[in-house]
Design a protein around this motif. Structure first.
Motif, mmCIF file in Angstrom:
data_model
loop_
_atom_site.group_PDB
_atom_site.id
_atom_site.type_symbol
_atom_site.label_atom_id
_atom_site.label_comp_id
_atom_site.label_asym_id
_atom_site.label_seq_id
_atom_site.Cartn_x
_atom_site.Cartn_y
_atom_site.Cartn_z
ATOM 1 N N UNK A 22 -7.781 19.903 0.416
ATOM 2 C CA UNK A 22 -7.090 19.473 -0.798
ATOM 3 C C UNK A 22 -8.071 19.644 -1.950
ATOM 4 N N UNK A 23 -7.651 20.358 -2.991
ATOM 5 C CA UNK A 23 -8.551 20.629 -4.115
ATOM 6 C C UNK A 23 -7.845 20.341 -5.440
ATOM 7 N N UNK A 24 -8.637 20.021 -6.446
ATOM 8 C CA UNK A 24 -8.123 19.850 -7.802
ATOM 9 C C UNK A 24 -8.290 21.157 -8.552
ATOM 10 N N UNK A 61 -17.438 17.703 -2.460
ATOM 11 C CA UNK A 61 -17.805 17.855 -3.860
ATOM 12 C C UNK A 61 -16.673 17.284 -4.699
ATOM 13 N N UNK A 62 -16.901 17.152 -5.987
ATOM 14 C CA UNK A 62 -15.875 16.597 -6.861
ATOM 15 C C UNK A 62 -14.628 17.472 -6.823
ATOM 16 N N UNK A 77 -25.707 24.654 1.786
ATOM 17 C CA UNK A 77 -24.788 23.745 1.105
ATOM 18 C C UNK A 77 -23.359 24.281 1.116
ATOM 19 N N UNK A 78 -23.085 25.276 1.954
ATOM 20 C CA UNK A 78 -21.762 25.883 2.022
ATOM 21 C C UNK A 78 -21.005 25.400 3.262
ATOM 22 N N UNK A 79 -19.784 24.921 3.039
ATOM 23 C CA UNK A 79 -18.921 24.493 4.131
ATOM 24 C C UNK A 79 -17.964 25.641 4.447
ATOM 25 N N UNK A 80 -18.122 26.241 5.614
ATOM 26 C CA UNK A 80 -17.302 27.376 6.018
ATOM 27 C C UNK A 80 -16.088 26.871 6.792
ATOM 28 N N UNK A 81 -14.901 27.287 6.354
ATOM 29 C CA UNK A 81 -13.671 26.845 6.994
ATOM 30 C C UNK A 81 -13.224 27.840 8.057
ATOM 31 N N UNK A 86 -14.771 29.226 1.963
ATOM 32 C CA UNK A 86 -15.949 28.360 1.980
ATOM 33 C C UNK A 86 -16.030 27.594 0.668
ATOM 34 N N UNK A 87 -16.650 26.414 0.742
ATOM 35 C CA UNK A 87 -16.756 25.531 -0.407
ATOM 36 C C UNK A 87 -18.189 25.033 -0.531
#
Length: 239
Positions: A22-24, A61-62, A77-81, A86-87
């Motif tokens: 879920x992202x803004x 992250x925000x 610092x990268x979250x791989x889906x 990635x985020x």
């Protein structure tokens, strides 16, 4: 679940397990689903996350919340889906620390537990609550792939039915070869980004329902206290 959110989910055929992240974006909350749909709403992200299962989503992250069971790996610092996206997380692991992790992981020598760490927590040796400190391990590309027990008190060894010698300096997935990878994601988030987390889960490795309290004692480490969930009392029969 809040009735308004439940109605919104029902209208758009959304279940919690279908959500990848879920992202803004552009003033809206975008709910990204496994089937490729992106459902938008003006409801704040935090409001939606609050109604979800505790700790199913990680705020990396925000304005970014990721489903923990859909994270493939954490690289620096990268979250791989699992879907390839990635985020970027909140914190960046210092390069010197990262290289030290790689050196330790690739070393053929047995790495002794940190004496400073053991001494710092030695006052908890006989605490009746299981407690341990784990250190993240990385491969030579910087991906977190395992964690190693650096400290465990007596109650922790009893919980795992292992001696301290069997636990200390051993990797989790070496001891529990079929262990669930979701544990790595949860602990890595705390070890890298700090803060604290409380989550409840069933551990098939020891066949127990646990409440786990985690915090970051030092960068790259996660300290955990474990409380067993009491079993539901058997229904009493009335004559």
């Amino acid at each position: 679940m809040d009735k308004k959110i439940q109605k919104f989910f029902t209208k758009h055929h959304i279940t919690e397990t279908d959500i990848k992240y879920i992202i803004r974006r552009d003033g809206k909350t975008c709910i990204c689903l496994d089937d490729g749909r992106i459902v938008e709403t003006y409801t704040p992200l935090k409001t939606i996350i609050t109604e979800m299962t505790p700790d199913h989503f990680i705020n990396v992250n925000k304005g970014i919340a990721l489903a923990s069971d859909k994270i493939a790996s954490i690289h620096d610092d990268q979250y791989m889906m699992q879907d390839g996206n990635h985020f970027k997380g909140r914190a960046r692991m210092p390069m010197l620390y990262r290289f030290e992790q790689e050196r330790r992981f690739n070393s053929t020598e047995m790495v002794n537990g940190s004496s400073d760490l053991i001494n710092a927590f030695s006052v908890l040796d006989r605490m009746p609550i299981p407690f341990c400190v784990i250190e993240l391990l990385y491969d030579n590309t910087g991906n977190s792939i395992d964690f190693r027990f650096r400290y465990a008190n007596e109650a922790m060894t009893d919980l795992q039915s292992l001696s301290r010698e069997q636990l200390l300096n051993e990797s989790f997935y070496n001891i529990f070869r079929n262990g669930d990878r979701k544990w790595l994601v949860a602990y890595a988030d705390v070890a890298l980004n700090g803060g604290s987390r409380i989550f409840r889960d069933y551990s098939p490795e020891i066949n127990k329902e646990l409440m786990i309290y985690c915090y970051q004692p030092s960068e790259g480490y996660c300290a955990c206290a474990f409380l067993e969930e009491p079993e539901d009392p058997a229904p009493s029969s009335q004559s």
